[in-house]
Design a protein around this motif. Structure first.
Motif, PDB file in Angstrom:
ATOM      1  N   ALA A 132       0.653  -1.377  -0.047  1.00  0.00           N
ATOM      2  CA  ALA A 132       0.092  -0.089  -0.108  1.00  0.00           C
ATOM      3  C   ALA A 132       0.956   1.439   0.025  1.00  0.00           C
ATOM      4  O   ALA A 132       0.551   2.223  -0.647  1.00  0.00           O
ATOM      5  N   ALA A 133       2.074   1.076   0.741  1.00  0.00           N
ATOM      6  CA  ALA A 133       2.905   2.331   0.733  1.00  0.00           C
ATOM      7  C   ALA A 133       3.287   2.546  -0.620  1.00  0.00           C
ATOM      8  O   ALA A 133       3.692   3.925  -1.093  1.00  0.00           O
ATOM      9  N   LYS A 134       3.714   1.568  -1.323  1.00  0.00           N
ATOM     10  CA  LYS A 134       4.224   1.806  -2.670  1.00  0.00           C
ATOM     11  C   LYS A 134       3.255   2.377  -3.554  1.00  0.00           C
ATOM     12  O   LYS A 134       3.491   3.143  -4.536  1.00  0.00           O
ATOM     13  N   VAL A 135       1.891   1.954  -3.352  1.00  0.00           N
ATOM     14  CA  VAL A 135       1.077   2.781  -4.141  1.00  0.00           C
ATOM     15  C   VAL A 135       0.777   4.246  -3.850  1.00  0.00           C
ATOM     16  O   VAL A 135       0.610   4.956  -4.694  1.00  0.00           O
ATOM     17  N   LEU A 136       0.925   4.575  -2.515  1.00  0.00           N
ATOM     18  CA  LEU A 136       1.140   5.866  -2.152  1.00  0.00           C
ATOM     19  C   LEU A 136       2.091   6.549  -2.801  1.00  0.00           C
ATOM     20  O   LEU A 136       2.103   7.777  -3.204  1.00  0.00           O
ATOM     21  N   ASP A 137       3.459   5.946  -2.895  1.00  0.00           N
ATOM     22  CA  ASP A 137       4.567   6.358  -3.459  1.00  0.00           C
ATOM     23  C   ASP A 137       4.296   6.860  -5.004  1.00  0.00           C
ATOM     24  O   ASP A 137       4.836   7.876  -5.372  1.00  0.00           O
ATOM     25  N   THR A 138       3.621   5.894  -5.621  1.00  0.00           N
ATOM     26  CA  THR A 138       3.280   6.114  -7.016  1.00  0.00           C
ATOM     27  C   THR A 138       2.199   7.383  -7.374  1.00  0.00           C
ATOM     28  O   THR A 138       2.570   8.204  -7.962  1.00  0.00           O
ATOM     29  N   ASP A 152       3.343  10.589  -9.106  1.00  0.00           N
ATOM     30  CA  ASP A 152       2.601  11.046 -10.129  1.00  0.00           C
ATOM     31  C   ASP A 152       1.739  12.132 -10.360  1.00  0.00           C
ATOM     32  O   ASP A 152       1.646  13.005 -11.342  1.00  0.00           O
ATOM     33  N   TYR A 153       1.327  12.684  -9.163  1.00  0.00           N
ATOM     34  CA  TYR A 153       0.369  13.786  -8.891  1.00  0.00           C
ATOM     35  C   TYR A 153       0.978  14.945  -8.177  1.00  0.00           C
ATOM     36  O   TYR A 153       0.426  16.154  -8.464  1.00  0.00           O
ATOM     37  N   THR A 154       2.004  14.877  -7.498  1.00  0.00           N
ATOM     38  CA  THR A 154       2.549  16.042  -6.798  1.00  0.00           C
ATOM     39  C   THR A 154       2.906  17.162  -7.703  1.00  0.00           C
ATOM     40  O   THR A 154       2.657  18.258  -7.662  1.00  0.00           O
ATOM     41  N   PRO A 155       3.784  16.871  -8.977  1.00  0.00           N
ATOM     42  CA  PRO A 155       3.791  17.592  -9.940  1.00  0.00           C
ATOM     43  C   PRO A 155       2.641  18.606 -10.529  1.00  0.00           C
ATOM     44  O   PRO A 155       2.878  19.781 -10.830  1.00  0.00           O
ATOM     45  N   LYS A 156       1.342  17.848 -10.586  1.00  0.00           N
ATOM     46  CA  LYS A 156       0.417  18.349 -10.963  1.00  0.00           C
ATOM     47  C   LYS A 156      -0.438  19.194 -10.139  1.00  0.00           C
ATOM     48  O   LYS A 156      -0.946  20.443 -10.446  1.00  0.00           O
ATOM     49  N   THR A 195      -0.033  21.789   1.283  1.00  0.00           N
ATOM     50  CA  THR A 195      -0.636  21.261   2.588  1.00  0.00           C
ATOM     51  C   THR A 195      -0.651  19.666   2.202  1.00  0.00           C
ATOM     52  O   THR A 195      -0.239  18.628   2.784  1.00  0.00           O
ATOM     53  N   TRP A 196      -1.574  19.523   0.926  1.00  0.00           N
ATOM     54  CA  TRP A 196      -1.632  18.218   0.555  1.00  0.00           C
ATOM     55  C   TRP A 196      -0.369  17.257   0.353  1.00  0.00           C
ATOM     56  O   TRP A 196      -0.279  16.258   0.631  1.00  0.00           O
ATOM     57  N   THR A 197       0.538  18.054  -0.331  1.00  0.00           N
ATOM     58  CA  THR A 197       1.886  17.527  -0.716  1.00  0.00           C
ATOM     59  C   THR A 197       2.609  16.882   0.551  1.00  0.00           C
ATOM     60  O   THR A 197       3.140  15.864   0.532  1.00  0.00           O
ATOM     61  N   THR A 198       2.586  17.881   1.407  1.00  0.00           N
ATOM     62  CA  THR A 198       3.312  17.384   2.770  1.00  0.00           C
ATOM     63  C   THR A 198       2.591  16.453   3.321  1.00  0.00           C
ATOM     64  O   THR A 198       3.183  15.422   3.841  1.00  0.00           O
ATOM     65  N   TYR A 199       1.014  16.495   3.549  1.00  0.00           N
ATOM     66  CA  TYR A 199       0.267  15.351   4.168  1.00  0.00           C
ATOM     67  C   TYR A 199       0.551  14.101   3.455  1.00  0.00           C
ATOM     68  O   TYR A 199       0.812  13.085   3.902  1.00  0.00           O
TER      69      TYR A 199
END
Length: 106
Positions: free
Chosen positions: A22-28, A32-36, A58-62
């Motif tokens: 599950a952590a690997k899914v969060l990593d992906t 994938d989405y932080t740059p967006k 805030t979302w990126t940090t969280y």
């Protein structure tokens, strides 16, 4: 008689591995989405620009903290199973050692 505690070591390891997956899914998702999310800063001049930028930060940090926590939980579960197994084996080996001393008849 004392209560007996049993630990399902393969089960704990399996859960730990699933949590790590599950952590690997969060990593992906993070990768994938932080740059967006950073695109929110392009909305300068809009009334909602600063709020969107703040929300994205805030979302990126969280999400970064969450993925670290989830990865840590998975690793801790797997390590706990390994530690429990090692302790159990060491205790079993100690019980099987012959005792020597004045109180033990030879």
């Amino acid at each position: 008689m004392a209560d007996v505690t049993k630990v399902d070591l393969p089960g704990v390891t399996k859960v730990g591995t699933a949590v790590d997956d599950a952590a690997k899914v969060l990593d992906t998702a993070y990768t994938d989405y932080t740059p967006k999310l950073a695109g929110a800063s392009a909305l300068t001049g809009w009334a909602t620009g600063p709020q969107l930028t703040s929300g994205a930060q805030t979302w990126t940090t969280y999400l970064a903290d969450l993925r670290g926590d989830v990865r840590g939980y998975g690793e801790d579960l797997v390590q706990s199973a390994k530690d429990y197994q090692a302790t159990d084996e060491a205790a079993a080996a100690a019980v099987q050692q012959p005792m020597y001393g004045p109180w033990v008849p030879r």
